[in-house]
Scaffold this motif. Structure first.
Motif, PDB file in Angstrom:
ATOM      1  N   LEU A  90       0.644  -1.414  -0.407  1.00 34.11           N
ATOM      2  CA  LEU A  90      -0.186  -0.132   0.151  1.00 34.11           C
ATOM      3  C   LEU A  90       0.425   0.975   0.351  1.00 34.11           C
ATOM      4  O   LEU A  90       0.251   2.303  -0.892  1.00 34.11           O
ATOM      5  CB  LEU A  90      -0.915  -0.108   1.213  1.00 34.11           C
ATOM      6  N   LEU A  91       2.238   1.348   0.803  1.00 35.61           N
ATOM      7  CA  LEU A  91       2.865   2.684   0.757  1.00 35.61           C
ATOM      8  C   LEU A  91       3.359   2.739  -1.040  1.00 35.61           C
ATOM      9  O   LEU A  91       3.909   4.200  -0.922  1.00 35.61           O
ATOM     10  CB  LEU A  91       3.703   2.598   1.486  1.00 35.61           C
ATOM     11  N   GLU A  92       4.124   1.371  -1.192  1.00 40.23           N
ATOM     12  CA  GLU A  92       4.473   1.437  -2.305  1.00 40.23           C
ATOM     13  C   GLU A  92       4.317   2.351  -3.736  1.00 40.23           C
ATOM     14  O   GLU A  92       3.545   3.131  -4.591  1.00 40.23           O
ATOM     15  CB  GLU A  92       4.936   0.371  -2.782  1.00 40.23           C
ATOM     16  N   GLU A  93       2.264   1.457  -3.027  1.00 40.86           N
ATOM     17  CA  GLU A  93       1.062   2.435  -4.367  1.00 40.86           C
ATOM     18  C   GLU A  93       1.209   3.521  -3.931  1.00 40.86           C
ATOM     19  O   GLU A  93       0.654   4.564  -5.074  1.00 40.86           O
ATOM     20  CB  GLU A  93      -0.573   1.747  -4.457  1.00 40.86           C
ATOM     21  N   ILE A  94       1.216   4.287  -2.468  1.00 38.13           N
ATOM     22  CA  ILE A  94       1.180   6.038  -2.616  1.00 38.13           C
ATOM     23  C   ILE A  94       2.126   6.476  -3.559  1.00 38.13           C
ATOM     24  O   ILE A  94       1.673   7.505  -3.644  1.00 38.13           O
ATOM     25  CB  ILE A  94       0.550   5.753  -1.355  1.00 38.13           C
ATOM     26  N   ARG A  95       3.308   5.860  -2.723  1.00 33.18           N
ATOM     27  CA  ARG A  95       4.638   6.383  -3.411  1.00 33.18           C
ATOM     28  C   ARG A  95       4.218   6.593  -5.532  1.00 33.18           C
ATOM     29  O   ARG A  95       4.531   7.775  -5.531  1.00 33.18           O
ATOM     30  CB  ARG A  95       5.599   5.991  -3.022  1.00 33.18           C
ATOM     31  N   ASP A  96       4.092   5.759  -5.763  1.00 30.63           N
ATOM     32  CA  ASP A  96       3.732   5.369  -7.022  1.00 30.63           C
ATOM     33  C   ASP A  96       3.242   7.096  -7.244  1.00 30.63           C
ATOM     34  O   ASP A  96       3.054   7.306  -8.329  1.00 30.63           O
ATOM     35  CB  ASP A  96       3.438   4.564  -7.954  1.00 30.63           C
ATOM     36  N   ALA A  97       1.268   6.791  -7.285  1.00 31.03           N
ATOM     37  CA  ALA A  97       0.592   7.465  -7.029  1.00 31.03           C
ATOM     38  C   ALA A  97       1.075   8.605  -7.045  1.00 31.03           C
ATOM     39  O   ALA A  97       1.056  10.132  -7.888  1.00 31.03           O
ATOM     40  CB  ALA A  97      -0.958   7.351  -6.567  1.00 31.03           C
ATOM     41  N   THR A  98       2.038   9.346  -6.100  1.00 34.73           N
ATOM     42  CA  THR A  98       2.032  10.653  -5.484  1.00 34.73           C
ATOM     43  C   THR A  98       3.687  10.862  -6.719  1.00 34.73           C
ATOM     44  O   THR A  98       3.330  12.180  -6.761  1.00 34.73           O
ATOM     45  CB  THR A  98       3.283  10.876  -4.267  1.00 34.73           C
ATOM     46  N   ARG A  99       4.368  10.355  -6.463  1.00 36.39           N
ATOM     47  CA  ARG A  99       5.854  11.068  -8.243  1.00 36.39           C
ATOM     48  C   ARG A  99       4.542  10.633  -9.263  1.00 36.39           C
ATOM     49  O   ARG A  99       4.797  11.721  -9.826  1.00 36.39           O
ATOM     50  CB  ARG A  99       6.220   8.912  -7.990  1.00 36.39           C
ATOM     51  N   GLU A 100       3.997  10.003  -9.869  1.00 36.94           N
ATOM     52  CA  GLU A 100       2.565  10.049 -10.559  1.00 36.94           C
ATOM     53  C   GLU A 100       2.070  11.363 -10.364  1.00 36.94           C
ATOM     54  O   GLU A 100       1.838  12.574 -11.918  1.00 36.94           O
ATOM     55  CB  GLU A 100       1.281   9.278 -11.453  1.00 36.94           C
TER      56      GLU A 100
END
Length: 80
Positions: free
Chosen positions: A10-20
């Motif tokens: 979940l944290l990785e998904e949040i990080r990826d979404a934030t980068r996008e």
């Protein structure tokens, strides 16, 4: 471990979404700045054209007033 793995995912998904989102924000900001630059260039061009038109119009008014004055001086006594 299963909870830790899910939290990590979940944290990785949040990080990826934030980068996008940051990448999209940068892109939109760059586009906005480019549009602003173009708008400023257009305004500067319009200002130059406006100054030229105003100068030419002023010269024409002065020339017409001079012509009118010359005509009145020459023919004014006969007209009035």
């Amino acid at each position: 471990m299963d909870t830790n793995d899910r939290a990590e995912k979940l944290l990785e998904e949040i990080r990826d979404a934030t980068r996008e989102q940051v990448a999209l924000y940068r892109k939109v900001t760059e586009q906005s700045l480019e549009l602003q630059r173009k708008a400023v260039e257009r305004q500067e061009r319009f200002a130059r054209v406006y100054r030229r038109v105003l100068l030419i119009g002023g010269i024409m008014v002065v020339a017409l007033l001079a012509l009118l004055t010359a005509l009145l001086m020459r023919w004014g006594s006969r007209l009035f």
